[in-house]
Write a protein that holds these residues in place. Structure first.
Motif, PDB file in Angstrom:
ATOM      1  N   GLN A   1       0.834  -1.206   0.000  1.00  0.00           N
ATOM      2  CA  GLN A   1       0.000   0.000   0.000  1.00  0.00           C
ATOM      3  C   GLN A   1       0.866   1.253   0.000  1.00  0.00           C
ATOM      4  N   GLN A   2       1.974   1.227   0.750  1.00  0.00           N
ATOM      5  CA  GLN A   2       2.892   2.364   0.749  1.00  0.00           C
ATOM      6  C   GLN A   2       3.460   2.599  -0.645  1.00  0.00           C
ATOM      7  N   VAL A   3       3.842   1.519  -1.322  1.00  0.00           N
ATOM      8  CA  VAL A   3       4.401   1.643  -2.669  1.00  0.00           C
ATOM      9  C   VAL A   3       3.357   2.201  -3.629  1.00  0.00           C
ATOM     10  N   LYS A   4       2.119   1.721  -3.536  1.00  0.00           N
ATOM     11  CA  LYS A   4       1.046   2.236  -4.403  1.00  0.00           C
ATOM     12  C   LYS A   4       0.852   3.734  -4.175  1.00  0.00           C
ATOM     13  N   ASP A   5       0.813   4.121  -2.905  1.00  0.00           N
ATOM     14  CA  ASP A   5       0.640   5.542  -2.592  1.00  0.00           C
ATOM     15  C   ASP A   5       1.816   6.363  -3.112  1.00  0.00           C
ATOM     16  N   PHE A   6       3.021   5.840  -2.930  1.00  0.00           N
ATOM     17  CA  PHE A   6       4.230   6.545  -3.359  1.00  0.00           C
ATOM     18  C   PHE A   6       4.276   6.657  -4.882  1.00  0.00           C
ATOM     19  N   MET A   7       3.901   5.578  -5.568  1.00  0.00           N
ATOM     20  CA  MET A   7       3.874   5.595  -7.026  1.00  0.00           C
ATOM     21  C   MET A   7       2.913   6.676  -7.523  1.00  0.00           C
ATOM     22  N   ARG A   8       1.726   6.727  -6.928  1.00  0.00           N
ATOM     23  CA  ARG A   8       0.715   7.687  -7.356  1.00  0.00           C
ATOM     24  C   ARG A   8       1.153   9.118  -7.058  1.00  0.00           C
ATOM     25  N   GLN A   9       1.804   9.326  -5.919  1.00  0.00           N
ATOM     26  CA  GLN A   9       2.142  10.680  -5.493  1.00  0.00           C
ATOM     27  C   GLN A   9       3.408  11.216  -6.155  1.00  0.00           C
ATOM     28  N   TYR A  10       4.408  10.328  -6.379  1.00  0.00           N
ATOM     29  CA  TYR A  10       5.703  10.808  -6.847  1.00  0.00           C
ATOM     30  C   TYR A  10       6.168  10.207  -8.178  1.00  0.00           C
ATOM     31  N   VAL A  11       6.076   8.879  -8.309  1.00  0.00           N
ATOM     32  CA  VAL A  11       6.724   8.224  -9.442  1.00  0.00           C
ATOM     33  C   VAL A  11       6.006   8.494 -10.759  1.00  0.00           C
ATOM     34  N   LEU A  12       4.699   8.297 -10.793  1.00  0.00           N
ATOM     35  CA  LEU A  12       3.970   8.483 -12.053  1.00  0.00           C
ATOM     36  C   LEU A  12       3.999   9.940 -12.518  1.00  0.00           C
ATOM     37  N   PRO A  13       3.850  10.924 -11.614  1.00  0.00           N
ATOM     38  CA  PRO A  13       4.043  12.310 -12.073  1.00  0.00           C
ATOM     39  C   PRO A  13       5.455  12.565 -12.581  1.00  0.00           C
ATOM     40  N   ALA A  14       6.465  11.955 -11.934  1.00  0.00           N
ATOM     41  CA  ALA A  14       7.848  12.130 -12.387  1.00  0.00           C
ATOM     42  C   ALA A  14       8.055  11.496 -13.757  1.00  0.00           C
ATOM     43  N   GLN A  15       7.352  10.395 -14.017  1.00  0.00           N
ATOM     44  CA  GLN A  15       7.454   9.760 -15.325  1.00  0.00           C
ATOM     45  C   GLN A  15       6.963  10.701 -16.419  1.00  0.00           C
ATOM     46  N   LYS A  16       5.888  11.438 -16.143  1.00  0.00           N
ATOM     47  CA  LYS A  16       5.376  12.390 -17.126  1.00  0.00           C
ATOM     48  C   LYS A  16       6.395  13.500 -17.375  1.00  0.00           C
ATOM     49  N   VAL A  17       7.028  13.995 -16.300  1.00  0.00           N
ATOM     50  CA  VAL A  17       8.045  15.040 -16.438  1.00  0.00           C
ATOM     51  C   VAL A  17       9.216  14.516 -17.261  1.00  0.00           C
ATOM     52  N   SER A  18       9.651  13.297 -16.943  1.00  0.00           N
ATOM     53  CA  SER A  18      10.774  12.679 -17.648  1.00  0.00           C
ATOM     54  C   SER A  18      10.457  12.494 -19.126  1.00  0.00           C
ATOM     55  N   SER A  19       9.257  11.999 -19.443  1.00  0.00           N
ATOM     56  CA  SER A  19       8.868  11.772 -20.833  1.00  0.00           C
ATOM     57  C   SER A  19       8.845  13.072 -21.608  1.00  0.00           C
ATOM     58  N   LYS A  20       8.307  14.127 -20.980  1.00  0.00           N
ATOM     59  CA  LYS A  20       8.262  15.429 -21.646  1.00  0.00           C
ATOM     60  C   LYS A  20       9.669  15.936 -21.928  1.00  0.00           C
ATOM     61  N   SER A  21      10.585  15.790 -20.958  1.00  0.00           N
ATOM     62  CA  SER A  21      11.958  16.248 -21.145  1.00  0.00           C
ATOM     63  C   SER A  21      12.638  15.488 -22.269  1.00  0.00           C
ATOM     64  N   CYS A  22      12.389  14.164 -22.327  1.00  0.00           N
ATOM     65  CA  CYS A  22      13.010  13.345 -23.366  1.00  0.00           C
ATOM     66  C   CYS A  22      12.514  13.766 -24.744  1.00  0.00           C
ATOM     67  N   GLN A  23      11.215  14.077 -24.871  1.00  0.00           N
ATOM     68  CA  GLN A  23      10.669  14.501 -26.159  1.00  0.00           C
ATOM     69  C   GLN A  23      11.275  15.834 -26.582  1.00  0.00           C
ATOM     70  N   GLU A  24      11.458  16.740 -25.623  1.00  0.00           N
ATOM     71  CA  GLU A  24      12.027  18.050 -25.948  1.00  0.00           C
ATOM     72  C   GLU A  24      13.488  17.957 -26.358  1.00  0.00           C
ATOM     73  N   GLN A  25      14.176  16.871 -25.945  1.00  0.00           N
ATOM     74  CA  GLN A  25      15.605  16.732 -26.213  1.00  0.00           C
ATOM     75  C   GLN A  25      15.887  15.710 -27.316  1.00  0.00           C
ATOM     76  N   ARG A  26      14.888  15.434 -28.162  1.00  0.00           N
ATOM     77  CA  ARG A  26      15.084  14.411 -29.193  1.00  0.00           C
ATOM     78  C   ARG A  26      16.236  14.746 -30.119  1.00  0.00           C
ATOM     79  N   GLY A  27      16.484  16.018 -30.333  1.00  0.00           N
ATOM     80  CA  GLY A  27      17.573  16.384 -31.230  1.00  0.00           C
ATOM     81  C   GLY A  27      18.933  16.324 -30.572  1.00  0.00           C
ATOM     82  N   CYS A  28      18.978  16.104 -29.276  1.00  0.00           N
ATOM     83  CA  CYS A  28      20.247  16.071 -28.558  1.00  0.00           C
ATOM     84  C   CYS A  28      20.818  14.661 -28.552  1.00  0.00           C
ATOM     85  N   LYS A  29      21.988  14.519 -27.979  1.00  0.00           N
ATOM     86  CA  LYS A  29      22.603  13.206 -27.842  1.00  0.00           C
ATOM     87  C   LYS A  29      21.799  12.369 -26.859  1.00  0.00           C
TER      88      LYS A  29
END
Length: 739
Positions: free
Chosen positions: A339-367
């Motif tokens: 239950q702690q992991v589920k709560d942590f995933m919902r609060q921190y990990v999944l939002p961070a995944q969205k931030v990470s994905s957006k950053s990766c898309q913006e840097q497609r032209g980079c190395k």
């Protein structure tokens, strides 16, 4: 006290669906003089609470337990917390072991639902009915104490408790059959003929003694009792939600029911027999030891348990103890951490995944390594929070205190995000390497490499597969190892060494052939050795791509050459020629973790599939209204559920039998999980069309991972051969046993 016992019931942060206004509660308790004007109040939720959500309320000077009604739609007559409060107040007044009830609040403006408050009782709660880890003498004493308390309950005088009108008295069994039939019918999502037949049988075979009336608990079982911290004595009976007045033998039968479970459900052994417990109960109550129609009461107990399972399935409320609707039960600690992991995933990990994905898309032209660095920064920020929360090294039982079965559920949850395992320091290949060092490493090796790996200060890689040989037969390996005085010298090529490109990768475990080729001893001529990555002669040649795309998030899959690499002889793990022995210990849990993550990934793919099918229109109707897509959705659910159960079965086998005895189960899940996840993701891609193979949705990346899984740790075909050989061996043993 043994792993089955909790000295303090595990708690988690309050779950999202059960959150309430703590400030209002604090003001209410202050007005009731239970809290001083400047007192602070903290609230945590019990992870294994019953159907009425239960919370630990702590103040600077005291601890309380709050039970409230769940939010949302409620079945008629269910979740009557006022009745719980009333019966506990009456019982506490005569010295019966219950927590002291303090107040009842019917004003839903306080926290949103009706609730009551009681004193917090500290003691032992046993979740495993077999009581492993408890001495035979104490095991017997605990069960005897439980039966004696039940007999005491049934011997109480209702008028003196002012509880004559607490229930409807005579005709209890008839009402129970009727009530649970209605509850089951109201909640059933499909017709189960056996349940209908059992309901009819019970109504036609009501006991002649249905007019006997005592106070009954309604859910009397071992894990609803709190025992004294050191003595075999019950100090509190919990969960009075189903209490009423009626036939006491229904309580006794419910308590005895686990003795009659099939062996496949881990029937309890090594405790007092049914006959002994009945004899003790009857002696304490002063009644004859013969209990007519005991079978009726046992059947009623099973029927009630099935009804509870249907109700909880409908309203998505977790079950506990023997009524939990899972064949493979987590420990109480496992449930809390999940239950702690589920709560942590919902609060921190999944939002961070969205931030990470957006950053990766913006840097497609980079190395690609710049993109990798952005993802790592995001991951590390969340990782710090996970470590502070104690969600760290969950994969290793000796460190986390979790079983493989416990962790299987957690691994599934982390499969929903590509970097979630790293957040909890549970990422491959480090988990496998840490398991190797934990099980087989010397004290020096553990201090130098295992401890910093467990702290997350460094990373590692595993070098086994080779580019110049068919590595599906690991005995083909050509990377050589030979002794030179106090050193070993390594020469050879490796590839698909995942994580080798990570800047924090400081050590590799390398599988080498340490003897001359001899087909007779081909499984005892390989060794595993620790090689620091900065050793002279270790060369990172190139990162490999997956389906032509970079896979830098994992630190890359590198080709690594070892050219006259010299390391101390003390770096050998376990000894020369022990490589395959170590590999079997390493690959069992590792494969399990991969497979459960694949189940989590497949759940995410199905979720995305359904979202698309429900929002897109073709040929005049929504996608899911086309029969072919509806069938795809159904097939995906079937495949996921089958694979999850197969994998949990392997986890259970690992816990109870060990890696060697669980070889067939592990091989089966390795094949099933990869195939299933590939199929589910492939169907999701098909539903998304062109978007499915783009980078706009994660399906293409998910597919590359699960398709690789069918090759990693041995291709499907090798595992199928192993399964066939093990199955033939087992069948021949059965045939010989019959002769």
């Amino acid at each position: 006290q043994g792993y089955n016992c909790e000295m303090e019931e595990p708690t988690t942060p309050v779950r999202q669906q059960h959150k309430f206004n703590v400030g209002r509660l604090q003001r209410y308790l202050t007005a009731k003089t239970l809290l001083s004007n400047n007192g602070t109040l903290t609230v945590r939720q019990y992870s294994a609470g019953q159907s009425n959500p239960t919370f630990l309320i702590q103040t600077p000077s005291n601890s309380y337990v709050l039970r409230k009604q769940p939010p949302g739609e409620l079945l008629p007559g269910a979740h009557k917390v006022d009745r719980e409060y009333r019966v506990q107040k009456a019982l506490f007044s005569v010295g019966f072991p219950v927590p002291q009830p303090l107040l009842h609040c019917a004003d839903i403006k306080v926290i949103g639902t009706e609730f009551y408050l009681m004193q917090h009782v500290k003691g032992r709660i046993f979740r495993d009915l077999r009581l492993p880890g408890v001495s035979p003498a104490e095991r017997t004493a605990l069960y005897v104490a439980a039966v004696e308390v039940l007999a005491k309950l049934h011997s109480l005088d209702l008028p003196s408790l002012n509880l004559e009108a607490y229930g409807r008295g005579p005709g209890y069994c008839r009402r129970q059959v009727s009530t649970w039939t209605k509850q089951y019918t109201a909640a059933a999502h499909r017709d189960i003929p056996a349940m209908n037949e059992l309901s009819d049988w019970l109504m036609k075979n009501l006991p002649a003694s249905d007019n006997e009336v005592t106070l009954v608990h309604g859910d009397y079982r071992l894990d609803n009792l709190i025992f004294h911290p050191t003595e075999a004595r019950v100090i509190a009976v919990l969960d009075w939600e189903l209490s009423t007045t009626g036939q006491p033998l229904a309580d006794l039968a419910y308590f005895l029911m686990p003795h009659y479970w099939p062996a496949s459900l881990s029937v309890i052994t090594g405790i007092p027999t049914v006959g002994d417990l009945i004899s003790i109960y009857c002696r304490c109550r002063g009644i004859p030891p013969a209990l007519p129609q005991l079978n009726f009461y046992l059947a009623l107990s099973v029927f009630k348990m099935a009804g509870i399972a249907q109700v909880c399935t409908k309203f998505q409320q977790p079950l506990t103890g023997p009524t939990k609707d899972r064949l493979f039960l987590q420990t109480a600690k496992g449930q809390a951490v999940l239950q702690q992991v589920k709560d942590f995933m919902r609060q921190y990990v999944l939002p961070a995944q969205k931030v990470s994905s957006k950053s990766c898309q913006e840097q497609r032209g980079c190395k690609p390594w710049l993109t990798f660095s952005l993802c790592i920064i995001v991951c590390v920020c969340v990782q710090i929070k996970a470590r502070e929360a104690g969600l760290w090294n969950l994969f290793l039982p000796a460190v986390s205190g979790l079983t493989q079965l416990d962790y299987a559920y957690i691994a599934e949850e982390t499969g929903r995000c590509v970097f979630a395992p790293e957040v909890f320091n549970c990422q491959a290949p480090d988990t496998g390497n840490m398991e190797v060092l934990h099980m087989f490493g010397s004290e020096e090796q553990k201090k130098k490499w295992l401890e910093p790996l467990l702290r997350g200060e460094i990373r590692s890689c595993f070098c086994m597969t080779e580019p110049d040989v068919a590595s599906s037969d690991a005995t083909n390996m050509e990377c050589s190892l030979h002794r030179d005085k106090d050193d070993y010298i390594i020469n050879g090529k490796k590839w698909w060494s995942s994580g080798a490109g990570n800047p924090q990768c400081k050590v590799a475990i390398v599988m080498c052939r340490s003897g001359s080729w001899d087909v007779k001893i081909r499984h005892s001529q390989h060794s595993m050795i620790l090689v620091p990555m900065d050793t002279a002669g270790v060369k990172l040649i190139r990162p490999l791509t997956v389906f032509g795309q970079d896979d830098a998030i994992h630190g890359g899959h590198f080709e690594v050459h070892f050219e006259n690499v010299r390391v101390p002889a003390s770096n050998i793990i376990l000894g020369e020629g022990r490589g395959f022995e170590i590999a079997q210990g390493r690959l069992g849990p590792g494969r399990l973790h991969h497979c459960m993550r694949a189940v989590g990934l497949a759940e995410l793919a199905l979720e995305l599939l359904c979202q698309r099918a429900a929002t897109r229109h073709t040929f005049g109707k929504k996608l899911y209204q086309h029969e072919v897509i509806a069938h795809w959705i159904a097939e995906c659910r079937l495949m996921i559920e089958q694979t999850r159960l197969l994998t949990l079965n392997a986890a259970h086998a690992l816990d109870t039998l060990g890696s060697r005895a669980a070889r067939k189960e592990i091989a089966m899940i390795k094949v099933a999980a990869g195939r299933m996840a590939c199929k589910v993701v492939d169907i999701a891609i098909q539903v998304y069309g062109g978007a499915g193979v783009s980078g706009d949705v994660p399906l293409a990346q998910m597919y590359s991972y699960v398709r690789t899984l069918r090759i990693a740790d041995g291709p499907d075909e090798v595992h199928l051969s192993s399964i066939a050989n093990l199955e033939l061996r087992d069948q021949l043993k059965k045939a010989q046993a019959k002769l």
